[in-house]
Design an enzyme around this catalytic site. Structure first.
Site, short mmCIF file in Angstrom:
data_model
loop_
_atom_site.label_atom_id
_atom_site.label_comp_id
_atom_site.label_asym_id
_atom_site.label_seq_id
_atom_site.Cartn_x
_atom_site.Cartn_y
_atom_site.Cartn_z
N GLU A 1 -6.67 -7.91 -1.04
CA GLU A 1 -7.37 -7.72 0.24
C GLU A 1 -8.79 -7.29 -0.05
OE1 GLU A 1 -5.56 -5.23 3.23
OE2 GLU A 1 -3.52 -5.81 2.67
N GLU B 1 0.80 -1.23 0.00
CA GLU B 1 0.00 0.00 0.00
C GLU B 1 0.84 1.28 0.00
OE1 GLU B 1 -4.15 -1.63 2.01
OE2 GLU B 1 -2.88 -0.28 3.18
#
Length: 800
Positions: A454, A383
């Site tokens: 995710e 991320e």
């Protein structure tokens, strides 16, 4: 010949450091410990994460024989959190930064015959320029020498590198592949070496080939292998490759590795394994456990892989770091694909941070190259923002080290620069009411291979003891995403967040240092969502009722529709042995899932017809009206209110009858206890059944994952799940029963010995102490009979 000598027992640990300790065989305030080890045992929750962040000292005396001194000697550490300073006989030999990669120290020139002193100074603080640290991190890294330590004894000339890959060809049959391997030698000298290759299927030799070319430091070989069975998720066929280097028929060194013949590729048409499409269903895994953080041995690492497979996964992401060799080897054995990635969480640091990242990539690929389960390398800080130069280099490095696997980089931003081979994206688009995934073309710049890495997680944290409605909603949200993933051919799959709840920093989670994002709790005990995943497999027939089917657990005594997770074709429902109805998967809501859930919104069904109290037509009308009242209360639509009024006006239905019907079929408060039985059918054959009902008889159960423990290279651990169950085998979700755990001297409880159930169940971990023979664990409560579990502890010969 090479030797591998475990060094996991008889360490002295001191919870601080002083320069005076260097050279001392047993520094003051030391305790005798075994590896894996955590520098601070923690409570289950509500603790200060700074308590384990300090500098500690590990000390061990190692015997080096005269014979060893004529060979190459290394100390190998599988992982130390976070910075390790390695001293050998008071001399500093290495400083290793980073808590997730294996490393080894050359002690050849420093070793002496007799006792030698190994000391490891461990700094477990979160240092900014060492990945994954630098900013807030949504997990804890814990402390200590938490993976195994080994003394490696190699010949002067030894195999340093053995990397295996596979190639197909249009001219080859399906059971033929080209085996390609890279053989790197340390100090090849001028001797005339041959290379002998053997492949074994179990004990049976299936290939024997000899190369007699001149051996260099780097050597590359191709070999046609025929009559092979390919490795797959359903049939993970493994072989043993043995490579020997010989000089005039004398074996100088031998190395073995496990291999699996397979191809894997992420394409714009989805993921292909052995050229066949496979939709990837998986979960992210943190390697942490209650009380001891990362410090768990082989058995618990393997159990995690087994549980992931059991509950329907065909892929796991090692979030957000490299994980244990034991875990990966088990993934090879059971057919669980792996996305393995480097340490990191959102933050990109300075040049030192980046250099450590390059080292992490190299260590990860070199250590885990031969695992057939690994299908892609994650080479981007999880991320993080785009960084062209940095990520161009990480990808170039990974492709140079392993040109056979595609790279990926987990991101949470759309239209990000893609330098990897696969666009891997954390998609938190779903909120329970919209489509499961955002359309891939709204996320990527081009038409590229795509994998969701995710989903869910923080969008809907769910505790095992939350209300039934929330636990059901949690499970359905996961299925909503999976259904969406199946709807896009381009989407290779979806990896959910996450396998199990985990300890985290104060800024995250529920202020008790736990993120309740898992489909299991921290002890790996399943929540409803685990069964939702399991229902998508065809491993064996299963049926799980995501409800206790008690109306009093819900507002206004109205039991909502009952959700059933199953891989059966249909489910038949009985109430006290009277047939209610047959129910089918909800394909209209989940048109793409292999096995949609079943929603039972009518618990009356044929009961009124069978009872014969009312004429058949009237019984069906009353059933419809009762279900309408359960759903709408007094706000029933006019089309239902009118028939009610007419039947009462014509005295076909009286107030006492209405009240009795409500009590019996809506509030489920008849005098006789209600027992529900559900039967699962496949091809019209009964294959599985389960029950729910009013609880009268409760019993405390304890189930261990094993009854045999092996105290060999290190201690062994068993997990015991303690549950309060009813006569139907259902969990007592709201119980917090207290109990005590005691063991024979063969075992030691990890964590507290006085415990209570959490949401009706809890895990207990015990480890071996070094004594062999029959071991026992006893569970005692004030309300239920004692439980005793026996184990056979087997100790490797030669261990003290």
């Amino acid at each position: 010949m090479r030797q591998r000598i475990p060094l996991n027992f008889d360490w002295w640990f001191t919870p601080d450091f002083s320069s005076d300790y260097i050279g001392q065989t047993q520094p003051q305030n030391s305790e005798l410990i075994a590896i894996p080890h955590t520098m601070k045992e923690l409570p289950y929750h509500y603790f200060d994460e700074e308590t384990y962040q300090y500098i500690g000292t590990y000390t061990k005396t190692i015997l080096i024989t005269e014979e060893m001194l004529n060979q190459r000697l290394f100390i190998r550490f599988e992982a130390v959190m976070n910075v390790a300073k390695i001293y050998w006989n008071k001399e500093l030999l290495m400083i290793h930064e980073g808590g997730y990669t294996p490393f080894q120290v050359d002690i050849t020139n420093q070793a002496k015959e007799g006792d030698n002193l190994l000391q490891v100074i461990v700094d477990s603080t979160e240092i900014k320029e060492i990945p994954p640290f630098g900013n807030l991190v949504d997990y804890l890294a814990f402390s200590g020498i938490y993976r195994e330590v080994t003394l490696l004894v190699y010949p002067k000339t030894y195999i340093q590198t053995l990397q295996v890959s596979y190639e197909e060809g249009s001219y080859l049959l399906l059971d033929e592949m080209i085996l390609q391997f890279r053989l790197g030698l340390e100090n090849p000298s001028k001797a005339d070496f041959d290379v002998l290759i053997r492949i074994y299927d179990g004990e049976r030799e299936v290939l024997n080939h000899r190369f007699d070319e001149v051996i260099q430091e780097e050597n590359y070989y191709n070999l046609l292998v025929t009559k092979i069975e390919r490795w797959s998720v359903d049939a993970p066929k493994l072989y043993t490759l043995e490579v020997c280097i010989l000089n005039q028929e004398e074996v100088w060194d031998t190395q073995r590795t496990t291999i699996g013949f397979r191809t894997a590729s992420f394409t714009t048409e989805g993921f292909l394994l052995n050229n066949q499409p496979l939709k990837l269903i998986g979960l992210n895994r943190h390697q942490s456990y209650p009380y001891v953080g990362y410090a768990m041995p082989k058995s618990m690492q393997e159990l995690d892989a087994d549980l992931l497979k059991q509950y329907g996964c065909n892929i796991v992401r090692t979030s957000h770091y490299m994980q244990s060799e034991h875990f990966l080897r088990r993934c090879d054995e059971i057919g669980l694909l792996v996305l393995e990635e480097i340490p990191g969480w959102q933050y990109i640091g300075d040049e030192h941070f980046k250099e450590l990242t390059y080292q992490n990539i190299e260590a990860m690929i070199q250590a885990h190259f031969n695992h057939p389960s690994i299908v892609t390398w994650g080479v981007r800080i999880n991320e993080s923002i785009d960084d062209h130069d940095f990520y161009q280099k990480t990808n170039e490095l990974a492709r140079e080290l392993d040109p056979t696997r595609q790279t990926c980089g987990i991101r949470n931003q759309k239209k990000s620069e893609l330098l990897e081979d696969i666009y891997t994206y954390n998609d938190f688009y779903h909120n329970g009411y919209n489509q499961g995934l955002e359309a891939p073309d709204k996320v990527t710049k081009g038409y590229v291979p795509y994998l969701v890495t995710e989903h869910n997680g923080h969008m809907f944290p769910t505790k095992k003891f939350d209300t039934e409605e929330r636990r059901v909603d949690h499970a359905l949200r996961h299925l909503n995403v999976l259904d969406s993933a199946f709807s896009y051919k381009r989407v290779s799959g979806a990896i959910g967040w996450c396998m199990a709840d985990y300890n985290t920093h104060i800024q995250f989670g529920s202020n008790d240092r736990i993120c309740y994002h898992g489909v299991m709790d921290m002890f790996r005990i399943p929540k409803y969502a685990s069964y939702a995943y399991q229902s998508q497999t065809n491993q064996e027939p299963m049926i799980y009722v995501a409800s206790n089917m008690m109306s009093g657990d819900h507002s206004e005594f109205k039991l909502p529709e009952v959700v059933v997770f199953t891989n059966c074709d249909s489910v038949k429902l009985y109430k006290n042995d009277s047939f209610v109805g047959e129910y089918y998967p909800e394909e209209s809501l989940y048109p793409n899932l292999p096995h949609p859930p079943i929603f039972i919104d009518d618990l009356i069904g044929n009961l009124l017809v069978e009872q014969g109290i009312f004429p058949q037509k009237q019984a069906k009308t009353i059933t419809r009206l009762l279900n309408s009242f359960k759903q709408n209360g007094f706000n029933m639509p006019l089309k239902d209110k009118i028939p009610f009024g007419l039947m009462m006006a014509r005295k076909k239905l009286t107030y006492p009858q209405i009240f009795q019907l409500f009590e019996e079929h809506i509030a489920l408060q008849s005098n006789a206890p209600v027992i529900w039985k559900l039967e699962g059918y496949i091809d019209e054959e009964l294959v599985v059944s389960t029950s729910r009902g009013h609880t009268k008889n409760l019993w405390l159960s304890a189930t261990s994952n094993t009854d045999v423990l092996y105290h060999d290279e290190t201690y062994d651990v068993a997990r015991i799940v303690v549950e309060l169950k009813d006569e139907y085998g259902s969990e007592s979700t709201y119980s917090n029963l207290a109990f005590r755990v005691s063991t024979s001297k063969h075992l030691e409880v990890i964590g507290p010995s006085n415990l209570s159930l959490i949401g009706g169940s809890v895990g207990v971990y015990v480890k071996t102490t070094g004594l062999d023979g029959e071991a026992t664990l006893t569970i005692q409560s004030d309300l239920y009979p004692d439980i005793m579990i026996s184990f056979n502890v087997i100790k490797e010969k030669g261990l003290k």
